[in-house]
Design a protein around this motif. Structure first.
Motif, PDB file in Angstrom:
ATOM      1  N   LYS A 124       0.846  -1.200   0.000  1.00  0.00           N
ATOM      2  CA  LYS A 124       0.000   0.000   0.000  1.00  0.00           C
ATOM      3  C   LYS A 124       0.873   1.239   0.000  1.00  0.00           C
ATOM      4  O   LYS A 124       1.989   1.232   0.528  1.00  0.00           O
ATOM      5  N   ASP A 125       0.347   2.314  -0.600  1.00  0.00           N
ATOM      6  CA  ASP A 125       1.082   3.575  -0.594  1.00  0.00           C
ATOM      7  C   ASP A 125       1.289   4.051   0.836  1.00  0.00           C
ATOM      8  O   ASP A 125       0.449   3.827   1.698  1.00  0.00           O
ATOM      9  N   ARG A 126       2.428   4.720   1.040  1.00  0.00           N
ATOM     10  CA  ARG A 126       2.684   5.298   2.363  1.00  0.00           C
ATOM     11  C   ARG A 126       2.370   6.777   2.306  1.00  0.00           C
ATOM     12  O   ARG A 126       2.655   7.444   1.311  1.00  0.00           O
ATOM     13  N   HIS A 127       1.795   7.294   3.365  1.00  0.00           N
ATOM     14  CA  HIS A 127       1.511   8.731   3.446  1.00  0.00           C
ATOM     15  C   HIS A 127       2.226   9.284   4.663  1.00  0.00           C
ATOM     16  O   HIS A 127       1.988   8.829   5.778  1.00  0.00           O
ATOM     17  N   ILE A 128       3.087  10.246   4.447  1.00  0.00           N
ATOM     18  CA  ILE A 128       3.933  10.732   5.535  1.00  0.00           C
ATOM     19  C   ILE A 128       3.672  12.221   5.753  1.00  0.00           C
ATOM     20  O   ILE A 128       3.716  13.015   4.798  1.00  0.00           O
ATOM     21  N   SER A 129       3.436  12.608   6.994  1.00  0.00           N
ATOM     22  CA  SER A 129       3.126  14.006   7.293  1.00  0.00           C
ATOM     23  C   SER A 129       4.412  14.808   7.459  1.00  0.00           C
ATOM     24  O   SER A 129       5.495  14.251   7.666  1.00  0.00           O
ATOM     25  N   ILE A 130       4.286  16.117   7.369  1.00  0.00           N
ATOM     26  CA  ILE A 130       5.442  16.988   7.508  1.00  0.00           C
ATOM     27  C   ILE A 130       6.011  16.902   8.929  1.00  0.00           C
ATOM     28  O   ILE A 130       7.224  17.004   9.125  1.00  0.00           O
ATOM     29  N   GLU A 131       5.138  16.656   9.898  1.00  0.00           N
ATOM     30  CA  GLU A 131       5.595  16.528  11.289  1.00  0.00           C
ATOM     31  C   GLU A 131       6.520  15.317  11.444  1.00  0.00           C
ATOM     32  O   GLU A 131       7.543  15.387  12.131  1.00  0.00           O
ATOM     33  N   ALA A 132       6.114  14.230  10.769  1.00  0.00           N
ATOM     34  CA  ALA A 132       6.936  13.019  10.842  1.00  0.00           C
ATOM     35  C   ALA A 132       8.321  13.268  10.251  1.00  0.00           C
ATOM     36  O   ALA A 132       9.330  12.747  10.744  1.00  0.00           O
ATOM     37  N   LEU A 133       8.366  14.092   9.215  1.00  0.00           N
ATOM     38  CA  LEU A 133       9.652  14.398   8.579  1.00  0.00           C
ATOM     39  C   LEU A 133      10.494  15.318   9.457  1.00  0.00           C
ATOM     40  O   LEU A 133      11.700  15.168   9.581  1.00  0.00           O
TER      41      LEU A 133
END
Lengths: 263, 239
Positions: A124-133
């Protein structure tokens, strides 16, 4: 009579004859080679444009030459070769905005809803938030940003090192593939990077410019900073990331520019 | 009596005439690249003297909006420029032709006299071999310029991979200015070169195509009044 005639032919050339003969032959060869050169040049000028694909927009023989030259100079690429860095004080206060493709043509974009999409095969596609980065170790760089047009500017960027990002999100296996493709959320601007440049220690997913969150026209919330490439590869507003063994599509390579565009 | 005298080797002629169109393509494609960021000019005390280049220049030569094309041509023909130049340098080194080309300790003083002669201020010209002092300086300088173009070109082409070269050339920004300035230098060299070739005449020009020059040689041995009979005799017996 006959013998006499033969003797005439065999008679050594006079200096005048020698001069005339050598001049005639030399200028004849010169003219022939010159005509050959002009013919070759016209062939190149009239050469058919390459079939549009991953690359496009230039004469087919010139594209072959660009690709061969690229392969040759990739031999000199090394992850230990770093772009020169500068003290923060040298960085320009208002960096130049040069292109807004994928940004100004996307009216529906909402920064607060943004997530980085990583497309994976068989997963499945991963969705990463700016906070996680932002939670990852921050890397800063002040370097001379170089545009393919010819201007350069010392700019100050900060974000997460692309190799750190790949390690943290367990994407290293995917990154074994030869290329990474990056696109804006609306897909209007897209670039392809080969593996060596992805893993270059100065390649960042940047979220800060001059110590503040990146502005919209500079690619908020997350953009690519790849000092070993011309500006055209430094995609603003990253929407999706993909991995492949084939060259991903690249906006400017379709318009006659070198795919590699490495520095 | 006319005599054929060999002047320029085949390799020297070949590299000369290959360089001419190749350098022309390099300058033309360089202009296509330069157009995209035509920032350079010459100004004194903030007063702009020259801006490279005026709009009519770009229009006349159809230079505008061809950056990608310019780069594609530039990065192909750079190979020919480089290989041809390397061939010429290797030849001059191996053949020993460099002895006639490099300036020596007398050259700089003599070049001044050559200049005065060419400007019709001075009648006599210092004795010279194949090339006069001014030519030695010019033909050595143009090779150094060629090496400079390759070095600065490589420095702005791969400033990260060849960071040491970029540093040697004064950094990316300065290397680019140098690269541009050298090109302006070629144009000036070309203009002076053409005038000098026109003034030197047919015999000189033919030598760069055919390799030889024609000289009028006085049959001195036979006609010159002899001072000592004995030496004359010796010369005769030798031939």
């Amino acid at each position: 009579m006959k013998a006499n005639h033969k003797n005439k032919i065999k008679a050594p050339l006079t200096v005048e004859q020698k001069i005339r003969r050598r001049t005639f032959i030399s200028f004849g060869v010169f003219a022939a080679l010159g005509t050959g050169a002009v013919t070759g040049w016209n062939w190149l000028l009239d050469a058919k444009e390459e079939t549009p694909g991953i690359t496009g927009g230039t004469r087919a023989p010139l594209r072959r030459a660009l690709n061969k030259t690229e392969l040759f100079f990739r031999n000199f690429f090394c992850n230990k070769h770093l772009a020169k860095t500068y003290p923060i004080a040298d960085a320009v206060k208002t960096p130049r905005v040069n292109g807004l493709i994928g940004i100004e043509d996307d009216e529906d974009f909402d920064v607060s809803n943004w997530k980085l999409t990583v497309k994976l095969r068989n997963q499945k596609d991963r969705h990463i938030s700016i906070e996680a980065l932002k939670a990852l170790p921050k890397t800063e760089i002040v370097y001379d940003f170089k545009c393919v047009e010819g201007w350069d500017e010392i700019q100050y960027w900060a974000g997460v090192k692309l190799s750190d990002f790949l390690a943290h999100f367990k994407l290293e296996e995917e990154a074994q593939k030869q290329y990474m493709g990056l696109e804006t959320p609306n897909g209007a601007y897209y670039v392809g990077l080969e593996r060596e440049s992805i893993l270059h220690p100065q390649t960042l997913l940047a979220y800060e410019m001059n110590g503040k969150p990146i502005s919209i026209e500079h690619g908020a919330p997350l953009r690519l900073i790849v000092p070993a490439k011309y500006g055209i590869k430094n995609l603003k507003r990253i929407g999706t990331i993909t991995f492949s063994d084939k060259r991903p599509k690249d906006y400017w390579a379709e318009q006659g520019y070198d795919y590699y565009s490495g520095l | 009596m006319k005599v054929i005298k060999e002047k320029h080797s085949l390799l020297m002629r070949w590299t000369h005439w290959v360089n001419f169109p190749v350098l022309a393509v390099m300058i033309w494609s360089g202009l296509l690249i330069y157009w995209a960021n035509d920032a350079y000019g010459i100004s004194i005390f903030g007063f702009s003297l020259i801006k490279f280049f005026p709009e009519w220049f770009y229009d006349y030569f159809h230079i505008s909006g061809r950056l990608a094309e310019g780069m594609a041509f530039h990065f192909l023909f750079m190979w020919f420029f480089f290989i041809n130049g390397l061939l010429y340098i290797a030849y001059t080194v191996i053949s020993g032709a460099w002895r006639e080309l490099l300036p020596n300790k007398h050259t700089f003083k003599e070049a001044w006299l050559v200049l005065l002669h060419d400007l019709h201020i001075r009648k006599a010209i210092p004795p010279q071999k194949k090339y006069n002092a001014a030519q030695r300086i010019a033909y050595t300088a143009i090779i150094l310029m060629g090496i400079g173009s390759i070095a600065t070109g490589l420095a702005i082409y791969k400033p990260v991979q060849f960071y040491w070269l970029c540093w040697l050339c004064g950094g990316y920004h300065f290397a680019r200015i140098l690269h541009f300035t050298l090109t302006i230098g070629y144009v000036f060299f070309f203009l002076i070169h053409i005038v000098q070739v026109l003034l030197a005449g047919w015999n000189n020009f033919r030598a760069v195509v055919a390799g030889f020059e024609v000289e009028e040689e006085q049959p001195q041995l036979k006609e010159a009044p002899t001072t000592t009979e004995k030496t004359e005799d010796k010369d005769e017996s030798k031939s």
